[in-house]
Each structure stands twice: as C-alpha cells, then as structure tokens.
Scaffold this motif. Structure first.
Motif, PDB file in Angstrom:
ATOM      1  N   ASN A 113       0.812  -1.220   0.000  1.00  0.00           N
ATOM      2  CA  ASN A 113       0.000   0.000   0.000  1.00  0.00           C
ATOM      3  C   ASN A 113       0.847   1.272   0.000  1.00  0.00           C
ATOM      4  N   HIS A 115       3.383   3.708  -2.067  1.00  0.00           N
ATOM      5  CA  HIS A 115       3.771   4.025  -3.441  1.00  0.00           C
ATOM      6  C   HIS A 115       5.274   3.785  -3.640  1.00  0.00           C
ATOM      7  N   GLY A 116       5.596   3.078  -4.702  1.00  0.00           N
ATOM      8  CA  GLY A 116       6.993   2.827  -5.012  1.00  0.00           C
ATOM      9  C   GLY A 116       7.623   1.728  -4.187  1.00  0.00           C
ATOM     10  N   CYS A 118       7.220  -2.617  -2.703  1.00  0.00           N
ATOM     11  CA  CYS A 118       6.628  -3.909  -3.032  1.00  0.00           C
ATOM     12  C   CYS A 118       7.244  -4.981  -2.130  1.00  0.00           C
ATOM     13  N   GLN A 178      10.993   1.650 -11.858  1.00  0.00           N
ATOM     14  CA  GLN A 178      10.315   2.734 -11.139  1.00  0.00           C
ATOM     15  C   GLN A 178      11.104   4.041 -11.161  1.00  0.00           C
TER      16      GLN A 178
END
Length: 232
Positions: A113, A115-116, A118, A178
């Motif tokens: 959740n 951003h950027g 994982c 990214q």
C-alpha cells in the motif's frame, strides 16, 4: 496479481511473485528461522573475541587462587559459557521481534500500500521458500531517489539454488523500472553469504556502524551497501 516467469534449475523449479495476505504465516516463519539461525555462529564469533578468551581464562583462574577449588572454576566456566550463549542470541532475537512488530506485522500495509514499494515471495511446490521487500528511502541524499531492500531470506532447504539472487535481482529490476537512482541495503558482518551475493551483483560498500550497544558487545556491525544505475 503480478507473477514472474518461473525459474528452473536441475534441482528446483520456483517462481517469484508478489506477496499475498495468505502468505503471511509462511513468510514470518521463513524470516524468523532465517534470522535466528545466526545465533550459533554468533556464539562461535563471541567465543573467539580476545576479551572473551581473557574472561574465560581469567575469572576461573582468579577463583582457583582465591578459593583453591578447581571444581568451582569448572562450574564458573560453564556458567560463563551459558551467559555468553544467551548474549549471542539476544541481538538476533531482538532484531526479529522488532521486525515482526513493525513492517512484518502487516506486510500489505507496510509495502503493497506504499507508493513505489513492493514485497515478493519465492514459491516452490506451492510453498513460500523465500522473501524480499523494498521501500523508498524517506530522506535520500540530495538529487537521489533510493529504494531500500529489506527482509531477504530463503529457507535453509532451498539455498544454493539461485533463489536469493533472483529475489535481489527482482528488487533491482523493480527499482530500474520505477526510476530509482540507487538500491540500498544493510547486512551484518556475520552474513558473509549475503555479502558475497551483493558484491557479486555490483553493490558497493558505503559505510558501517553498530545498530545498538548489544551488537557492539558481540562486535558485529552492519554494513551499508548501494547499487547505482549508470544513468542516475
């Protein structure tokens, strides 16, 4: 749910995919066992420290000189060894407990959740056998966009089969896609296998430090590593 192409070797077939909530119990198990398995090697490391050898020789000898009892000296050695074993285990147990109470408590919230960020698992035979996560560095150096690698661990039964390297490469590729300028991470001086892996992939050492007094007592410091993309 994103999945990655399955990897094969003569010994094992596995795939790397994004973490799911149903993986949590197995992920925690792999990570916890991976951290605590360094306790025996830490104990051996502590035993070889000059100050430890001095302690193990000096205190029993002093007891013999004061009391004249060799039995008391032998008992003292066993007590000291027990205390040193407990000391060797303490930093790893604290480290694992801290991780399980923070980002590993809710992996979806801490990684998926964000951003950027994982979190991935390596799966073999329908079972999670490896883990790795990555989150953006909050305060990177001026002009840099950095991704930090976390929680790389592979179950002991599935090592030396390329899984750790594949997980690390997944993070590097994610960072490249990214638009990050660097991938950074930390590992301890005791984790020589990890050091060999990262240096072989092109990571460079950027610093080292003790993360707490307990780690200083066992003389194990953490090494900071960085992988920079040529275009950054």
């Amino acid at each position: 749910m994103p999945r990655f192409e399955a990897q094969k070797s003569p010994m094992i077939t596995y795939q790397i995919r994004q973490y799911q909530d149903s993986d949590h119990e197995r992920v925690v198990d792999v990570f916890t066992k991976g951290g605590e398995e360094y306790i025996p090697s830490t104990f051996r490391h502590v035993l070889l420290l000059p100050r430890t050898l001095l302690l193990l020789l000096g205190v029993p000898l002093a007891l013999v000189l004061v009391s004249g009892s060799w039995l008391l000296a032998v008992i003292c050695i066993f007590v000291l060894l027990l205390l040193l074993r407990l000391l060797a285990g303490q930093p790893w147990k604290e480290y694992v407990a801290k991780c399980l109470q923070t980002d590993m408590a809710d992996i979806t919230k801490s990684y998926l959740n964000v951003h950027g960020a994982c979190f991935w698992v390596a799966e073999s035979g329908g079972q999670v056998v490896g883990t790795v996560g990555a989150r953006p560095v909050k305060d990177p150096p001026l002009g840099r966009k950095q991704l930090q690698l976390f929680r790389l661990s592979v179950s002991s039964q599935h090592r030396r089969q390329g899984i750790a390297k594949a997980l690390a490469r997944t993070v590097v590729q994610f960072a490249r896609d990214q638009g990050y300028s660097d991938v950074v991470l930390e590992t301890s001086t005791l984790q020589q296998g990890a050091m060999t892996l990262y240096l072989g992939m092109g990571f460079k050492k950027t610093g080292q430090y003790f993360i707490s007094m307990v780690w200083r007592l066992v003389d194990i410091y953490f090494i900071q590593l960085s992988y920079s993309f040529p275009s950054a």
